[in-house]
Design a protein around this motif. Structure first.
Motif, PDB file in Angstrom:
ATOM      1  N   LEU A  68       0.818  -1.207   0.000  1.00 49.26           N
ATOM      2  CA  LEU A  68       0.000   0.000   0.000  1.00 49.26           C
ATOM      3  C   LEU A  68       0.855   1.261   0.000  1.00 49.26           C
ATOM      4  O   LEU A  68       1.938   1.291   0.572  1.00 49.26           O
ATOM      5  CB  LEU A  68      -0.896   0.014   1.237  1.00 49.26           C
ATOM      6  N   PHE A  70      -0.817   4.076   0.998  1.00 48.96           N
ATOM      7  CA  PHE A  70      -1.610   4.795   1.985  1.00 48.96           C
ATOM      8  C   PHE A  70      -2.252   6.053   1.409  1.00 48.96           C
ATOM      9  O   PHE A  70      -2.534   7.005   2.123  1.00 48.96           O
ATOM     10  CB  PHE A  70      -0.785   5.069   3.251  1.00 48.96           C
ATOM     11  N   PHE A  72      -5.685   6.588  -0.578  1.00 49.01           N
ATOM     12  CA  PHE A  72      -6.861   5.759  -0.798  1.00 49.01           C
ATOM     13  C   PHE A  72      -7.158   5.468  -2.267  1.00 49.01           C
ATOM     14  O   PHE A  72      -7.313   4.305  -2.660  1.00 49.01           O
ATOM     15  CB  PHE A  72      -8.103   6.372  -0.132  1.00 49.01           C
ATOM     16  N   ASP A  75      -4.422   3.273  -3.838  1.00 49.32           N
ATOM     17  CA  ASP A  75      -4.447   1.904  -3.315  1.00 49.32           C
ATOM     18  C   ASP A  75      -5.670   1.136  -3.810  1.00 49.32           C
ATOM     19  O   ASP A  75      -5.572  -0.044  -4.141  1.00 49.32           O
ATOM     20  CB  ASP A  75      -4.424   1.903  -1.790  1.00 49.32           C
ATOM     21  N   GLU A 106      -2.202  -8.464   0.453  1.00 44.32           N
ATOM     22  CA  GLU A 106      -2.483  -7.076   0.085  1.00 44.32           C
ATOM     23  C   GLU A 106      -3.945  -6.716   0.372  1.00 44.32           C
ATOM     24  O   GLU A 106      -4.228  -5.620   0.873  1.00 44.32           O
ATOM     25  CB  GLU A 106      -2.161  -6.857  -1.399  1.00 44.32           C
ATOM     26  N   ASP A 109      -4.330  -6.282   4.142  1.00 46.32           N
ATOM     27  CA  ASP A 109      -3.716  -5.016   4.550  1.00 46.32           C
ATOM     28  C   ASP A 109      -4.602  -3.830   4.178  1.00 46.32           C
ATOM     29  O   ASP A 109      -4.779  -2.896   4.966  1.00 46.32           O
ATOM     30  CB  ASP A 109      -2.339  -4.844   3.912  1.00 46.32           C
ATOM     31  N   TYR A 110      -5.156  -3.869   2.973  1.00 48.36           N
ATOM     32  CA  TYR A 110      -6.021  -2.789   2.481  1.00 48.36           C
ATOM     33  C   TYR A 110      -7.235  -2.627   3.394  1.00 48.36           C
ATOM     34  O   TYR A 110      -7.524  -1.526   3.874  1.00 48.36           O
ATOM     35  CB  TYR A 110      -6.456  -3.098   1.045  1.00 48.36           C
ATOM     36  N   SER A 112      -7.753  -3.846   6.429  1.00 51.74           N
ATOM     37  CA  SER A 112      -7.359  -3.556   7.812  1.00 51.74           C
ATOM     38  C   SER A 112      -7.009  -2.084   8.012  1.00 51.74           C
ATOM     39  O   SER A 112      -7.333  -1.501   9.051  1.00 51.74           O
ATOM     40  CB  SER A 112      -6.146  -4.405   8.210  1.00 51.74           C
ATOM     41  N   TYR A 113      -6.378  -1.492   7.025  1.00 51.26           N
ATOM     42  CA  TYR A 113      -5.980  -0.094   7.159  1.00 51.26           C
ATOM     43  C   TYR A 113      -7.160   0.856   6.937  1.00 51.26           C
ATOM     44  O   TYR A 113      -7.427   1.723   7.766  1.00 51.26           O
ATOM     45  CB  TYR A 113      -4.848   0.237   6.179  1.00 51.26           C
ATOM     46  N   TYR A 114      -7.885   0.700   5.844  1.00 47.05           N
ATOM     47  CA  TYR A 114      -8.878   1.700   5.454  1.00 47.05           C
ATOM     48  C   TYR A 114     -10.211   1.603   6.180  1.00 47.05           C
ATOM     49  O   TYR A 114     -10.937   2.591   6.264  1.00 47.05           O
ATOM     50  CB  TYR A 114      -9.097   1.684   3.936  1.00 47.05           C
ATOM     51  N   ARG A 115     -10.562   0.464   6.742  1.00 44.82           N
ATOM     52  CA  ARG A 115     -11.859   0.402   7.426  1.00 44.82           C
ATOM     53  C   ARG A 115     -11.847   1.155   8.749  1.00 44.82           C
ATOM     54  O   ARG A 115     -12.894   1.385   9.345  1.00 44.82           O
ATOM     55  CB  ARG A 115     -12.296  -1.036   7.619  1.00 44.82           C
ATOM     56  N   ARG A 116     -10.692   1.573   9.201  1.00 46.93           N
ATOM     57  CA  ARG A 116     -10.586   2.341  10.456  1.00 46.93           C
ATOM     58  C   ARG A 116     -11.023   3.785  10.296  1.00 46.93           C
ATOM     59  O   ARG A 116     -11.263   4.466  11.282  1.00 46.93           O
ATOM     60  CB  ARG A 116      -9.152   2.320  10.971  1.00 46.93           C
TER      61      ARG A 116
END
Length: 172
Positions: A68, A70, A72, A75, A106, A109-110, A112-116
């Motif tokens: 990523l 980072f 949006f 990615d 990937e 990771d995508y 996990s990172y963006y749903r926050r």
């Protein structure tokens, strides 16, 4: 409430010449396989007709840009492109297993990172890609990385990818 549902289904059945509801003695599976139970899912999707579904192939260009950035939009486009390559793979494609393993990492990771981030998680491009990620990751979990997607699943994923692309172009 159940009575109202049954009356509605009976009315639907008679209006569209669909066979009537099975009797109480009929097993649940028979009902679920009946046209009455499947009616809500049989409605044609307009966007499905618009999506061109490429045939599976064993000759694909494999990306090397995993991970990523980072950003949006960047990615989302990258993960979508990698998923398109994975969806188009046929049985016997060279490097299919390592590609699938890299892609699954990937995708995890995508998500996990963006749903926050509530501002990102509410975007149509994220939610649609998240749905497609769940489908592809579920396929990998169930069948492994060596088996291609069935045609029906492949067709549905290409539709999801087209929706993600439209959302990205609109800036959402």
């Amino acid at each position: 409430m159940l009575r109202l549902l049954l009356l509605t289904l009976c009315a639907f059945s008679s209006a569209y010449n669909v066979p009537s509801l099975p009797s109480a003695a009929t097993p649940r599976r028979a009902f679920l396989a009946s046209p009455v139970a499947l009616a809500p899912f049989l409605l044609p999707s307009a966007s499905l007709a618009e999506v061109e579904v490429p045939a599976a192939t064993t000759e694909l260009a494999f990306p090397e840009n995993w991970g990523l950035s980072f950003q949006f939009d960047e990615d989302t486009a990258k993960v979508r492109e990698h998923m398109i390559v994975a969806t188009g793979m046929a049985k016997g494609t060279e490097k299919m297993e390592p590609f699938g393993k890299n892609l699954k990492k990937e995708m995890i990771d995508y998500v996990s990172y963006y749903r926050r981030f509530p501002a990102v998680a509410g975007r149509p491009s994220f939610s649609t890609l998240y749905t497609a990620i769940n489908v592809l990751a579920g396929h990998y979990t169930s069948y492994g990385f060596k088996y291609p997607l069935p045609e029906k699943r492949r067709k549905r994923l290409y539709q999801e990818y087209a929706e993600v692309e439209k959302s990205l172009k609109r800036g959402r």
